[in-house]
Write an enzyme that holds these catalytic residues in place. Structure first.
Site, PDB file in Angstrom:
ATOM      1  N   TYR A 156      17.256 -31.187 -64.768  1.00 62.08           N
ATOM      2  CA  TYR A 156      17.703 -30.795 -63.414  1.00 62.08           C
ATOM      3  C   TYR A 156      17.546 -31.971 -62.445  1.00 62.08           C
ATOM      4  CZ  TYR A 156      17.468 -28.971 -58.673  1.00 62.08           C
ATOM      5  OH  TYR A 156      17.659 -28.798 -57.314  1.00 62.08           O
ATOM      6  N   LYS A 192      20.434 -34.547 -60.230  1.00 64.93           N
ATOM      7  CA  LYS A 192      20.473 -34.945 -58.816  1.00 64.93           C
ATOM      8  C   LYS A 192      20.564 -36.469 -58.703  1.00 64.93           C
ATOM      9  CE  LYS A 192      20.528 -30.833 -57.254  1.00 64.93           C
ATOM     10  NZ  LYS A 192      21.786 -30.305 -56.740  1.00 64.93           N
ATOM     11  N   SER A 252      17.580 -33.536 -53.804  1.00 65.82           N
ATOM     12  CA  SER A 252      16.252 -32.917 -53.814  1.00 65.82           C
ATOM     13  C   SER A 252      15.171 -33.979 -53.753  1.00 65.82           C
ATOM     14  CB  SER A 252      16.109 -32.117 -55.116  1.00 65.82           C
ATOM     15  OG  SER A 252      14.770 -31.747 -55.318  1.00 65.82           O
TER      16      SER A 252
HETATM   17  P1  NAD Z   1      21.479 -20.908 -55.222  1.00 64.28           P
HETATM   18  O1  NAD Z   1      21.466 -20.728 -56.690  1.00 64.28           O
HETATM   19  O2  NAD Z   1      20.994 -19.803 -54.370  1.00 64.28           O
HETATM   20  O3  NAD Z   1      22.938 -21.291 -54.735  1.00 64.28           O
HETATM   21  C1  NAD Z   1      23.849 -22.026 -55.521  1.00 64.28           C
HETATM   22  C2  NAD Z   1      25.161 -21.261 -55.538  1.00 64.28           C
HETATM   23  O4  NAD Z   1      26.096 -21.995 -56.330  1.00 64.28           O
HETATM   24  C3  NAD Z   1      25.027 -19.870 -56.180  1.00 64.28           C
HETATM   25  O5  NAD Z   1      25.602 -18.899 -55.315  1.00 64.28           O
HETATM   26  C4  NAD Z   1      25.803 -19.972 -57.476  1.00 64.28           C
HETATM   27  O6  NAD Z   1      26.430 -18.760 -57.814  1.00 64.28           O
HETATM   28  C5  NAD Z   1      26.793 -21.073 -57.150  1.00 64.28           C
HETATM   29  N1  NAD Z   1      27.283 -21.803 -58.313  1.00 64.28           N
HETATM   30  C6  NAD Z   1      26.560 -22.334 -59.328  1.00 64.28           C
HETATM   31  N2  NAD Z   1      27.388 -22.900 -60.222  1.00 64.28           N
HETATM   32  C7  NAD Z   1      28.653 -22.730 -59.752  1.00 64.28           C
HETATM   33  C8  NAD Z   1      29.937 -23.067 -60.247  1.00 64.28           C
HETATM   34  N3  NAD Z   1      30.103 -23.688 -61.417  1.00 64.28           N
HETATM   35  N4  NAD Z   1      31.025 -22.769 -59.499  1.00 64.28           N
HETATM   36  C9  NAD Z   1      30.886 -22.125 -58.312  1.00 64.28           C
HETATM   37  N5  NAD Z   1      29.697 -21.753 -57.820  1.00 64.28           N
HETATM   38  C10 NAD Z   1      28.589 -22.050 -58.534  1.00 64.28           C
HETATM   39  O7  NAD Z   1      20.677 -22.255 -54.911  1.00 64.28           O
HETATM   40  P2  NAD Z   1      20.201 -22.849 -53.530  1.00 64.28           P
HETATM   41  O8  NAD Z   1      18.736 -22.739 -53.463  1.00 64.28           O
HETATM   42  O9  NAD Z   1      21.028 -22.349 -52.430  1.00 64.28           O
HETATM   43  O10 NAD Z   1      20.520 -24.390 -53.773  1.00 64.28           O
HETATM   44  C11 NAD Z   1      21.715 -24.990 -53.301  1.00 64.28           C
HETATM   45  C12 NAD Z   1      21.726 -26.449 -53.717  1.00 64.28           C
HETATM   46  O11 NAD Z   1      20.553 -27.091 -53.193  1.00 64.28           O
HETATM   47  C13 NAD Z   1      21.702 -26.682 -55.218  1.00 64.28           C
HETATM   48  O12 NAD Z   1      22.519 -27.796 -55.506  1.00 64.28           O
HETATM   49  C14 NAD Z   1      20.254 -26.997 -55.504  1.00 64.28           C
HETATM   50  O13 NAD Z   1      20.108 -27.791 -56.640  1.00 64.28           O
HETATM   51  C15 NAD Z   1      19.869 -27.757 -54.250  1.00 64.28           C
HETATM   52  N6  NAD Z   1      18.441 -27.719 -53.971  1.00 64.28           N
HETATM   53  C16 NAD Z   1      17.812 -26.526 -53.836  1.00 64.28           C
HETATM   54  C17 NAD Z   1      16.446 -26.495 -53.590  1.00 64.28           C
HETATM   55  C18 NAD Z   1      15.718 -25.186 -53.458  1.00 64.28           C
HETATM   56  O14 NAD Z   1      14.497 -25.163 -53.550  1.00 64.28           O
HETATM   57  N7  NAD Z   1      16.378 -24.072 -53.242  1.00 64.28           N
HETATM   58  C19 NAD Z   1      15.722 -27.690 -53.466  1.00 64.28           C
HETATM   59  C20 NAD Z   1      16.411 -28.897 -53.578  1.00 64.28           C
HETATM   60  C21 NAD Z   1      17.773 -28.904 -53.825  1.00 64.28           C
HETATM   61  C1  UD1 Z   2      10.190 -26.908 -57.784  1.00 64.00           C
HETATM   62  C2  UD1 Z   2      10.794 -27.863 -58.756  1.00 64.00           C
HETATM   63  C3  UD1 Z   2      11.711 -28.813 -58.006  1.00 64.00           C
HETATM   64  C4  UD1 Z   2      12.755 -28.023 -57.255  1.00 64.00           C
HETATM   65  C5  UD1 Z   2      12.067 -27.026 -56.342  1.00 64.00           C
HETATM   66  C6  UD1 Z   2      13.039 -26.151 -55.636  1.00 64.00           C
HETATM   67  C7  UD1 Z   2       9.214 -28.119 -60.621  1.00 64.00           C
HETATM   68  C8  UD1 Z   2       8.215 -29.019 -61.256  1.00 64.00           C
HETATM   69  N1  UD1 Z   2       9.753 -28.593 -59.469  1.00 64.00           N
HETATM   70  O1  UD1 Z   2       9.450 -27.638 -56.817  1.00 64.00           O
HETATM   71  O2  UD1 Z   2      12.330 -29.700 -58.891  1.00 64.00           O
HETATM   72  O3  UD1 Z   2      13.571 -28.896 -56.475  1.00 64.00           O
HETATM   73  O4  UD1 Z   2      11.190 -26.193 -57.114  1.00 64.00           O
HETATM   74  O5  UD1 Z   2      13.627 -25.235 -56.485  1.00 64.00           O
HETATM   75  O6  UD1 Z   2       9.515 -27.056 -61.107  1.00 64.00           O
HETATM   76  N2  UD1 Z   2       2.803 -22.699 -57.456  1.00 64.00           N
HETATM   77  C9  UD1 Z   2       1.720 -21.918 -57.827  1.00 64.00           C
HETATM   78  N3  UD1 Z   2       1.975 -20.717 -58.399  1.00 64.00           N
HETATM   79  C10 UD1 Z   2       3.231 -20.239 -58.621  1.00 64.00           C
HETATM   80  C11 UD1 Z   2       4.329 -21.038 -58.230  1.00 64.00           C
HETATM   81  C12 UD1 Z   2       4.083 -22.272 -57.661  1.00 64.00           C
HETATM   82  O7  UD1 Z   2       0.583 -22.310 -57.653  1.00 64.00           O
HETATM   83  O8  UD1 Z   2       3.382 -19.144 -59.182  1.00 64.00           O
HETATM   84  C13 UD1 Z   2       2.552 -23.997 -56.815  1.00 64.00           C
HETATM   85  C14 UD1 Z   2       3.097 -25.170 -57.611  1.00 64.00           C
HETATM   86  O9  UD1 Z   2       2.156 -25.644 -58.516  1.00 64.00           O
HETATM   87  C15 UD1 Z   2       3.395 -26.157 -56.469  1.00 64.00           C
HETATM   88  C16 UD1 Z   2       3.725 -25.280 -55.273  1.00 64.00           C
HETATM   89  O10 UD1 Z   2       3.215 -23.994 -55.574  1.00 64.00           O
HETATM   90  O11 UD1 Z   2       2.241 -26.864 -56.183  1.00 64.00           O
HETATM   91  C17 UD1 Z   2       5.201 -25.186 -55.006  1.00 64.00           C
HETATM   92  O12 UD1 Z   2       5.850 -24.819 -56.224  1.00 64.00           O
HETATM   93  P1  UD1 Z   2       7.394 -24.445 -56.298  1.00 64.00           P
HETATM   94  O13 UD1 Z   2       7.726 -23.466 -55.251  1.00 64.00           O
HETATM   95  O14 UD1 Z   2       7.709 -24.114 -57.713  1.00 64.00           O
HETATM   96  O15 UD1 Z   2       8.121 -25.784 -55.862  1.00 64.00           O
HETATM   97  P2  UD1 Z   2       7.986 -27.263 -56.489  1.00 64.00           P
HETATM   98  O16 UD1 Z   2       7.201 -27.288 -57.724  1.00 64.00           O
HETATM   99  O17 UD1 Z   2       7.542 -28.147 -55.389  1.00 64.00           O
END
Ligand code: NAD
Ligand code: UD1
Length: 337
Positions: free
Chosen positions: A149, A153, A125
């Site tokens: 969290y 990572k 991330s």
């Molecule tokens: P998500 O929660 O939709 O998907 C993760 C999946 O992993 C889920 O289906 C959950 O059931 C499964 N899971 C969790 N723990 C498990 C376990 N112990 N065994 C088997 N399955 C398990 O999340 P996502 O948004 O698809 O994110 C996927 C990856 O990307 C994660 O590692 C997350 O940290 C990373 N990531 C996501 C974002 C984001 O904003 N969505 C940003 C940066 C990184």
């Molecule tokens: C957040 C997490 C980040 C994670 C990512 C994806 C935090 C501090 N960071 O990123 O670690 O990888 O989600 O899951 O939680 N905002 C509003 N109102 C809202 C929600 C968000 O104004 O109700 C703003 C936030 O202040 C930010 C932007 O929207 O400026 C994006 O927020 P968000 O979608 O939560 O993502 P990140 O904070 O970038």
């Protein structure tokens, strides 16, 4: 290639399974449905016409995971999504996060070793960069993590890096910026449980009437309009990057055993710009108010993605409007259900 996808029914995992199928790869998916539902499998099949080979496995269960991997023949690479991702919850319950995100990754590496699999793409991330001067590239220093969290990572990246030095493992760590949007079919998308923490699901839920008002967290930041800036990347573009990443691993063109890639658009947008884009494509007004800053938010971050473009041959194809349009179509689809 035959690819094992952990977290295959999750938000990014499900879109990646679709793109792997579209690219002609064979997929085996696992998940424990902690944050997703079995019907995602049917929906993937509706999109691709191919049944997903799937097994319910919890990656915290090392024996079950290893037995499963040993039962599978010919897996070339793993894409590892399975993890918990709620920043706030990780502060309340850090052990849950270290156990699943770090412990689960270590279990996976043991199971891969037992099964003779030596290629992995890992979901990292942009949170690892903390507050940095954008655009950030992969050499940008990683400050101390802001949350458990974020720390999971950083630790997983280090675990993977260290393990490449002690084995024949090849790793790509993919640092996602802000994944948003949904598949064009509206059959798969993000399913936030409870009140969403993230901006885009909060916007769409407010527009559909599930939430009364969106709070914009602060408008006194030193940015173009005072609101925070992020790099919003469409989940389908992100999914396609995973296909490129595993093909890159397989081609073994690169001498490094451990490579890191930023996956973003390279463009920053403010919170107000995101709301404006949503209002434009949906024709809906978002009821929002300006509130105080949210603790832990960085002012602005967006990616330099030159490395992913030059080395993986990947770049994004969709813009912010398309992100909002597909996120809105998905929200309306959920409302009908
Ligand atoms: P998500 O929660 O939709 O998907 C993760 C999946 O992993 C889920 O289906 C959950 O059931 C499964 N899971 C969790 N723990 C498990 C376990 N112990 N065994 C088997 N399955 C398990 O999340 P996502 O948004 O698809 O994110 C996927 C990856 O990307 C994660 O590692 C997350 O940290 C990373 N990531 C996501 C974002 C984001 O904003 N969505 C940003 C940066 C990184
Ligand atoms: C957040 C997490 C980040 C994670 C990512 C994806 C935090 C501090 N960071 O990123 O670690 O990888 O989600 O899951 O939680 N905002 C509003 N109102 C809202 C929600 C968000 O104004 O109700 C703003 C936030 O202040 C930010 C932007 O929207 O400026 C994006 O927020 P968000 O979608 O939560 O993502 P990140 O904070 O970038």
């Amino acid at each position: 290639m035959k690819i094992l996808v952990t977290g295959g029914t999750g938000y990014i995992g499900s879109h990646t399974v679709v793109e792997l199928h579209n690219a002609g790869h064979e997929v085996v998916a696992i998940d424990n449905f902690d944050n997703s539902y079995p019907d995602v499998l049917d929906n993937i099949e509706k999109i691709t016409g191919k049944k997903v080979v799937f097994q319910k496995v919890d990656i915290r269960d090392k024996k079950a995971l290893t037995d499963f991997m040993l039962s599978q023949k010919g897996i070339d690479a793993v894409i590892h999504f399975a993890a918990f991702k709620a920043v706030g919850e990780s502060v309340q319950n850090p052990l849950k996060y270290y156990e699943n995100n770090v412990g689960g990754t270590v279990n996976l590496l043991y199971a891969m070793e037992a099964a003779g699999i030596s290629q992995i793409a890992f979901s990292s991330s942009c949170t690892v960069y903390g507050e940095a001067n954008p655009p950030v590239d992969e050499s940008t220093a990683k400050p101390e993590a802001q949350s458990p969290y974020g720390n999971t990572k950083q630790i997983c990246e280090e675990v993977l890096f260290d393990y490449t030095k002690a084995s024949n493992l090849k790793v790509v760590s993919l640092r996602y910026f802000n994944p948003v949007g949904a598949h064009d079919s509206s059959l798969i998308g993000e399913l936030p449980i409870g009140v969403p923490n993230n901006l885009v699901p909060f916007i769409t839920q407010t527009a559909i009437g599930k939430r009364e008002v969106l709070t914009v967290f602060g408008n006194d930041y030193p940015t173009i309009d005072g609101t925070c800036i992020r790099d919003y990347i469409h989940v389908v573009d992100l999914a396609k990057a995973h296909v490129k990443a595993i093909e890159f691993l397989e081609q073994k063109k690169y001498s490094e055993a451990y490579s890191v890639f930023n996956l973003g658009t390279g463009q920053g947008n403010s919170v107000l710009e995101v709301i404006q884009s949503f209002e434009k494509v949906s024709g809906e007004k978002v009821n929002y108010k300006i509130g105080p800053r949210r603790g832990g938010d960085v002012i602005q971050i967006y990616a330099n993605c030159d490395k992913a473009t030059n080395v993986l041959g990947w770049k994004t194809e969709r813009d912010l409007d398309n992100c909002m349009q597909t996120a809105w179509a998905w929200e309306k689809h959920l409302a009908q259900k």
